[in-house]
Design a protein around this motif. Structure first.
Motif, short mmCIF file in Angstrom:
data_model
loop_
_atom_site.label_atom_id
_atom_site.label_comp_id
_atom_site.label_asym_id
_atom_site.label_seq_id
_atom_site.Cartn_x
_atom_site.Cartn_y
_atom_site.Cartn_z
N VAL A 191 17.59 -36.26 -6.30
CA VAL A 191 17.88 -34.93 -6.85
C VAL A 191 18.96 -34.28 -6.00
CG1 VAL A 191 16.87 -32.72 -7.56
CG2 VAL A 191 15.42 -34.76 -7.44
N ASN A 192 20.10 -33.98 -6.61
CA ASN A 192 21.22 -33.41 -5.87
C ASN A 192 21.85 -32.27 -6.66
OD1 ASN A 192 21.60 -35.31 -3.45
ND2 ASN A 192 21.50 -36.77 -5.14
N ALA A 193 22.74 -31.55 -6.02
CA ALA A 193 23.51 -30.50 -6.72
C ALA A 193 24.97 -30.60 -6.29
CB ALA A 193 22.95 -29.12 -6.38
N ILE A 194 25.83 -30.17 -7.19
CA ILE A 194 27.26 -30.04 -6.86
C ILE A 194 27.59 -28.56 -6.86
CG2 ILE A 194 29.60 -30.36 -7.76
CD1 ILE A 194 28.77 -33.13 -8.70
N SER A 195 28.31 -28.13 -5.86
CA SER A 195 28.79 -26.75 -5.79
C SER A 195 30.31 -26.76 -5.97
CB SER A 195 28.41 -26.14 -4.43
OG SER A 195 28.92 -24.82 -4.35
N PRO A 196 30.77 -26.51 -7.21
CA PRO A 196 32.23 -26.51 -7.40
C PRO A 196 32.85 -25.25 -6.80
CG PRO A 196 31.01 -26.72 -9.50
CD PRO A 196 30.04 -26.27 -8.46
N GLY A 197 34.07 -25.38 -6.35
CA GLY A 197 34.83 -24.18 -6.00
C GLY A 197 35.40 -23.60 -7.28
N PRO A 198 36.46 -22.78 -7.18
CA PRO A 198 37.08 -22.23 -8.39
C PRO A 198 37.75 -23.34 -9.20
CG PRO A 198 38.42 -21.76 -6.46
CD PRO A 198 37.16 -22.38 -5.95
N ILE A 199 37.32 -23.49 -10.45
CA ILE A 199 37.84 -24.59 -11.28
C ILE A 199 38.70 -24.01 -12.38
CG2 ILE A 199 37.20 -26.57 -12.72
CD1 ILE A 199 36.46 -26.82 -9.68
N ASP A 200 39.92 -24.51 -12.45
CA ASP A 200 40.92 -24.00 -13.38
C ASP A 200 40.49 -24.21 -14.83
OD1 ASP A 200 43.23 -22.71 -13.84
OD2 ASP A 200 44.56 -24.41 -13.41
N ASP A 201 40.92 -23.30 -15.70
CA ASP A 201 40.72 -23.45 -17.14
C ASP A 201 39.23 -23.54 -17.50
OD1 ASP A 201 41.40 -23.81 -19.80
OD2 ASP A 201 41.55 -25.99 -19.63
#
Ligand code: HXC
Ligand code: NAP
Length: 270
Positions: A191-201
């Motif tokens: 069980v994992n998570a991704i923390s995106p930064g600011p993603i364009d569009d």
């Protein structure tokens, strides 16, 4: 790769061949790109979100890539409906290997201005929704190699002005990730998570961005001086859900160009 952050669309080594994936919130933005990437890698993909039109459009795109795909329009806040959607996915494909909880709600509002229901709406979509999906899915994916993935945000660990609802909800998503990883590890579930930064569009950035000048200043505050792409998040999702990451669980992967290294609180400037 065609340049330093865009993948050649013909690339398709089949990392997800034969895997069945249930993907909530995968009818637009970042999560839809994850669905597309997994389909290109051979996965059977079942998508879920509220809008029937968005579900239909996504299923059409995934089938157009040659994938087995289906979906259902469901509000993640209703446990019985989520349970039904997951049952339909398992009935169709016979098993469940990967679960994505990517749905979210966001708007910019001060804690002293928003209503109790506004705060509750975001917590229910992001946090309760992730629990609902995981709770309904785990009995079907209770086996070694199963991968659960949530999409969180820098707001989980960095306080942001006018984002108290999102910060609280995503902090909960991070903790839910770690608790489920601990409880379910003995079955071989990761069980994992991704923390995106600011993603364009993306819808998320549309809702949080101010004027072009503010966005430019914000980008200069990031270590990599640019926003990320949906494709870059899909790459990370593919890795962390694949057997290449078989010893990775309870992790919050920051795919954010260094967002959390500095002050990225764009909402402060709005
Ligand atoms: C204050 C608001 C508001 C706003 C809605 N509300 N928008 N309050 N400011 N801008 C209040 C409403 O008045 C209502 O409270 C309550 O919130 C629920 O609103 P509804 O429209 O009835 O709810 P619902 O249909 O469930 O919609 C949920 C939503 C909506 C979150 C409000 O925006 C939505 O569906 N969003 C999904 C798409 C989305 O947000 N994508 C971006 C995710 S990106 P009252 O008291 O009037 O009943 C993301 C990025 C994070 O998370 C990080 C980026 C770096
Ligand atoms: P998006 O395009 O708005 O995607 C949100 C998805 O969730 C849509 O498919 C939406 O479809 C679905 N959804 C929303 N409310 C739902 C509900 N109640 N029940 C079921 N499905 C629901 O957003 P995005 O910007 O790509 O963000 C995707 C994820 O990345 C989110 O978890 C977000 O918090 C995270 N994130 C985004 C950024 C960014 O820069 N964009 C940064 C950090 C983290 P329907 O409208 O059909 O329901």
């Amino acid at each position: 790769m065609t340049d330093n952050h865009t993948r050649n669309e013909t690339y398709s080594p089949g990392l997800m061949k034969g895997k069945t994936c249930f993907m909530s919130g995968a009818t637009s933005g970042i999560n839809r790109q994850i669905a597309v990437r997994f389909a290109m890698e051979g996965a059977k993909v079942f998508v879920m979100s509220r809008s029937q039109d968005k579900v239909d459009d996504t299923v059409k795109e995934l089938r157009g890539l040659g994938a087995e795909a289906d979906g259902m329009a469901v509000d993640v806040r209703s446990y019985p409906d989520v349970d039904l959607a997951i049952q339909k996915c398992v009935e169709l494909y016979g098993k469940l290997d990967m679960v994505l909880a990517g749905q979210a709600g966001n708007f910019v509002a001060g804690a002293a201005q928003m209503s109790s229901n506004a705060f509750k709406s975001v917590v229910d979509i992001d946090l309760l929704g992730t629990f609902n999906i995981y709770r309904a899915a785990v009995e079907h994916a209770n086996k070694p190699g199963a991968a659960f993935l949530a999409i969180t945000a820098p707001q989980a660990t960095q306080p942001h002005m006018f984002q108290s609802h999102v910060c609280a909800a995503k902090a909960g998503v991070n903790m839910l990730t770690k608790c489920c990883a601990m409880e379910w590890g003995k079955s071989g579930i990761r069980v994992n998570a991704i923390s995106p930064g600011p993603i364009d569009d993306t819808e998320g950035m549309k809702r949080l961005s101010g004027s072009p000048a503010i966005v430019e200043k914000y980008k200069q505050g990031l270590a990599l001086k640019r926003m990320g792409t949906k494709d870059e998040i899909a790459d990370a999702a593919l890795w962390v859900c694949s057997d290449a990451a078989r010893y990775v669980t309870g992790t919050i992967l920051e795919i954010d160009g260094g967002t959390v290294l500095g002050d990225s609180s764009m909402a402060m400037e709005l």
